[in-house]
Design a protein around this motif. Structure first.
Motif, short mmCIF file in Angstrom:
data_model
loop_
_atom_site.label_atom_id
_atom_site.label_comp_id
_atom_site.label_asym_id
_atom_site.label_seq_id
_atom_site.Cartn_x
_atom_site.Cartn_y
_atom_site.Cartn_z
N THR A 427 -4.04 10.76 -6.76
CA THR A 427 -3.02 10.48 -7.77
C THR A 427 -1.63 10.46 -7.16
N LEU A 428 -1.36 11.43 -6.30
CA LEU A 428 -0.06 11.52 -5.64
C LEU A 428 0.17 10.35 -4.69
N LEU A 429 -0.83 10.04 -3.88
CA LEU A 429 -0.68 8.97 -2.90
C LEU A 429 -0.57 7.59 -3.54
N PHE A 430 -1.16 7.41 -4.72
CA PHE A 430 -1.01 6.14 -5.43
C PHE A 430 0.46 5.88 -5.76
N GLY A 431 1.16 6.95 -6.14
CA GLY A 431 2.59 6.80 -6.40
C GLY A 431 3.36 6.41 -5.15
N PHE A 432 3.08 7.09 -4.03
CA PHE A 432 3.74 6.76 -2.77
C PHE A 432 3.39 5.34 -2.32
N LEU A 433 2.12 4.96 -2.49
CA LEU A 433 1.70 3.61 -2.10
C LEU A 433 2.46 2.55 -2.89
N SER A 434 2.59 2.78 -4.19
CA SER A 434 3.29 1.81 -5.04
C SER A 434 4.73 1.63 -4.61
N MET A 435 5.40 2.75 -4.32
CA MET A 435 6.80 2.67 -3.91
C MET A 435 6.95 2.00 -2.55
N ASN A 436 6.13 2.41 -1.58
CA ASN A 436 6.20 1.79 -0.26
C ASN A 436 5.88 0.31 -0.32
N LEU A 724 3.08 10.36 4.08
CA LEU A 724 1.87 11.14 4.38
C LEU A 724 2.21 12.62 4.56
N ILE A 725 3.28 12.89 5.29
CA ILE A 725 3.69 14.29 5.52
C ILE A 725 4.15 14.92 4.21
N ALA A 726 4.95 14.16 3.44
CA ALA A 726 5.44 14.68 2.15
C ALA A 726 4.28 14.99 1.21
N GLY A 727 3.28 14.11 1.18
CA GLY A 727 2.12 14.34 0.33
C GLY A 727 1.37 15.60 0.70
N LEU A 728 1.18 15.82 2.00
CA LEU A 728 0.48 17.03 2.45
C LEU A 728 1.27 18.29 2.08
N LEU A 729 2.58 18.24 2.29
CA LEU A 729 3.41 19.40 1.95
C LEU A 729 3.35 19.69 0.46
N ILE A 730 3.38 18.64 -0.37
CA ILE A 730 3.31 18.83 -1.83
C ILE A 730 1.99 19.47 -2.22
#
Length: 759
Positions: A427-436, A724-730
């Motif tokens: 769910t989190l990475l989908f948001g990052f993917l959309s923005m990138n 990727l790093i931000a997602g892991l930290l979150i």
């Protein structure tokens, strides 16, 4: 004695887990009903609007006006409805663009929501949503080109469900563009050049290929757009289909997480009460009575969560539908959703909970009374001692040994933590993917590839030798006949693409951005360069072949793919302009448009002009809401992650009360105890996050391929290292948040628990 009374005591005693499972079910059912009910109502309104007001199947713009006798012949020969409509674009005082069209009588009929259609040349009917942005109503006046026009009514048009200026503007900016209708006399009085458009409706499943070829024999067709390729129509249909899938898959996954929690809760409860169950069986209680008693807990949790979720979903359906109708211009012709949605939303989760929990409960209470009264499951302990102890013995530190042993004793709980971690991470990475993806699309398409400011399309073939001030191009539309991938030929049905003929020395469209086979001039002369939309749709690579059928004369030609340019809007291909002119039957050295940096002063021969600044503005207006939506997505991911992890840590705490008390007696500090007993799954969270990366990329890739085929719009699938790093930290912070409350509870467990738990 009523065994069911113990169920309520269990719910209250294990209230964190019970209420957590209820909350997960509530969220799942709420999302399902909220989305499904609003989409069902909206789709019903759209289908009624589409059918009753005769939405087009295609439209085209011809180089010259078609004679009425030819129109009648085509209508009879191909059994179609065909109507002529004129339009022009005007700029209002607030810099909004208004497209004024003549009132149609057969195709794309206007739906009047208030007032009347215009009857005199000084009247105009505006799109309802556009009138709202202008803050005008029926009876008010607006000024167009210095003249005052009375607003006679408010309308919706079936071909402007998603209002955009042209097929290249894939994003609609609310309030910047709108449509209105006037009488033919009113249109003529504007004194502006008018563009004639022909709209058609065919019989179901009709093949348009022959019609296109016949039409080009009558008059040169400058642009042909099928309804499925018209973003003004297809964007909504694709959104509805995608949202329907989303509204089913996401709630189902959350429901499965809730079911796993309920099953884990009830099986752990049975483990804690093995001796009591064995005693009850020895006293004569049957296996069926015990199953019925313990199944009451999943039933209570299931009904409570689904009923509350149904109420919340029903209350939120209307606001969500209103949000959709504000974004898409569809009249609310029906507000009644599908009643079966509520039945499914309650029945399916409860049924799954009862079946899965029932099987688990049945297995647990099937043992004989003596085995149950032994307390721990002897077979499980033996298995652990023979398998787990070998692995644990490799560690020298006692605390590490204890933590590893605790994980191995509950593989089910570890699996649940892994699944929850994967779900939250995806769910989190989908948001990052959309923005990138949006950032990359904008940068590659509109900065690196398309360097022009204006794309000018003429209403006739130009033969002037000197196209000063820009790069000329010739353009035709073509059907993809077949594609040849790895020597495997495959037919493609009903996809229209745009084939550009360009000079090999073109500078305002940089075809070197992306993957290519070398020299651009040679690539264009020996084949075609395709954009990422076509590459995604058909999984094409360098060296594959594509066969195109010209819409102008039916000419068929096979090209080798020599390049894939990083452009993500419109299904476009590029070849040498000399090859295209020969394929289309155009005169040598002719062109149909020009890319330029300056806006042309003389626009009398222009039927369409793409202003890149407007496209850029639309993307920039999207970036803000996109970042906000990503924050919401991240918030949802964190909330669900914290909820799932908190449920597990609380279960671990309750299960290890005796052990924690014993460790306190032995002199361990609260911090060390919390680390040993609770902080077990950091590695599982990291593994879950790492597994979610390929899952997210694969899911996004499949979504992009679907979008590319349905809307001629693609998104680059990329994840930056920072994301990727931000997602892991979150995810790690989320896990620590879930431990925070439980760590505080460790301090409240007294040393006397050791004495209380003595058997």
């Amino acid at each position: 004695m009523s065994l069911q009374k113990g169920v309520f005591r269990t719910v209250w005693k294990r209230k964190v887990q019970s209420f957590g499972a209820i909350l997960l079910l509530l969220i799942a059912v709420m999302l399902y009903i909220m989305m499904s009910n609003s989409l069902s109502s909206l789709d019903k309104s759209y289908q009624q609007f589409k059918n009753d007001f005769i939405q087009e199947d295609f439209h085209f713009i011809a180089a010259n006006q078609i004679e009425e006798s030819q129109v009648d012949r085509l209508k009879e020969e191909f059994s179609i409805q065909l109507e002529e409509r004129s339009f022009t674009d005007v700029s209002l005082e607030g810099e909004e663009t208004l497209r004024v069209l003549t009132v149609s009588k057969e195709v794309n009929l206007p739906y009047v929501s208030e007032g009347l259609l215009p009857e005199t040349k000084n009247e105009i009917a505006l799109s309802e949503k556009f009138a709202e942005t202008l803050n005008v109503k029926v009876g008010d006046s607006i000024r167009i080109k210095g003249n005052s026009y009375t607003i006679s009514g408010l309308i919706f048009l079936p071909d402007y469900v998603y209002p955009i200026e042209n097929e290249t503007n894939l994003l609609s900016i609310p309030g910047s563009f709108g449509v209105g209708v006037m009488t033919e006399e009113g249109m003529s009085a504007l004194g502006l050049p008018l563009i004639t458009q022909y709209m058609g409706v065919t019989e179901q499943n009709s093949d348009l290929t022959e019609l296109k070829q016949e039409m080009n024999q009558v008059v040169p067709v400058l642009k042909w757009v099928n309804a499925s390729e018209n973003p003004g129509i297809s964007t909504f249909e694709t959104e509805v289909e995608g949202s329907k899938s989303f509204s089913t898959v996401l709630p189902l996954f959350i429901t499965l997480l809730a079911i796993m929690m309920v099953t884990l809760l009830v099986t752990k409860q049975i483990e804690w009460e093995r001796k009591q169950i064995g005693t009850l069986k020895a006293l004569g209680f049957s296996k069926g009575e015990l199953v019925n008693a313990y199944i009451s807990l999943p039933l209570l949790v299931g009904l409570t969560g689904t009923v509350l979720g149904s109420i919340a979903g029903w209350l939120l359906s209307a606001p969500i539908q209103a949000l959709y109708t504000d974004y898409y211009h569809i009249p609310s012709l029906t507000t009644v959703g599908n009643p079966l949605i509520f039945v499914w939303a309650i029945a399916v989760p409860v049924f799954l909970i009862l079946i899965i929990s029932g099987i688990a409960i049945h297995r647990k209470v099937s043992s004989d009374p003596l085995t149950l009264m032994h307390g721990a499951a002897i077979g499980e302990l033996k298995h652990y001692r023979t398998v787990g102890s070998r692995f644990v013995s490799r560690f020298s530190n006692f605390q590490t040994k204890y933590r590893v042993r605790a994980m191995l004793r509950s593989k089910t709980r570890m699996f649940y933590m892994l699944i929850g971690s994967i779900f939250s991470s995806v769910t989190l990475l989908f948001g990052f993917l959309s923005m990138n993806s949006l950032d990359t699309l904008f940068t590659d398409t509109y900065q690196n590839v398309n360097k022009y400011n204006y794309a000018v399309h003429y209403n006739s073939i130009q033969t002037e030798q000197d196209a000063t001030g820009g790069d000329p191009f010739a353009l035709i539309q073509a059907e993809i006949g077949t594609i040849n991938v790895n020597d495997k030929k495959k037919a493609v049905a009903d996809q229209t693409v745009t084939l550009y003929g360009v000079d090999p020395e073109v500078t305002l469209v940089d075809l070197s951005v992306g993957e290519n086979s070398g020299n651009i001039s040679a690539a264009l002369k020996d084949g075609v360069i395709i954009n990422q939309v076509i590459a995604y749709t058909h999984d094409l690579h360098l060296g594959d072949e594509i066969t195109l059928i010209s819409s102008t004369n039916g000419e068929e030609m096979t090209f080798q793919i020599n390049g894939i340019v990083d452009s993500y809007t419109g299904a476009s291909l590029y070849t040498d302009i000399a090859i295209l002119n020969e394929m289309a039957g155009f005169p040598e050295h002719s062109y149909t448009g020009i890319w330029t940096m300056e806006e042309p002063k003389d626009q009398s021969e222009i039927f369409m002009m793409e202003d890149k600044s407007k496209i850029v503005d639309s993307f920039e207006s999207l970036i803000g809401p996109s970042r906000f939506s990503i924050l919401i997505t991240a918030g949802i991911a964190i909330f669900i992650g914290v909820l799932i992890m908190s449920l597990l840590t609380n279960m671990i705490l309750e299960e290890n009360t005796y052990t924690i008390s014993m460790l306190k007696v032995l002199g361990y500090e609260n911090k060390a105890i919390a680390k040993m007993v609770l902080n077990l799954y950091t590695a599982v969270v990291i593994v879950g996050y790492l597994l979610s990366i390929p899952l997210s990329l694969a899911a996004m890739e499949s979504i992009v391929k679907y979008l590319a085929g349905e809307t001629s719009f693609a998104l680059p699938v990329e994840l930056s290292p920072i994301s990727l790093i931000a997602g892991l930290l979150i995810m790690l912070v989320t896990y620590q948040l879930s431990l925070f409350v439980s760590k505080r509870k460790v301090a409240k467990i007294s040393l006397q628990e050791v004495m209380k738990r003595q058997d």
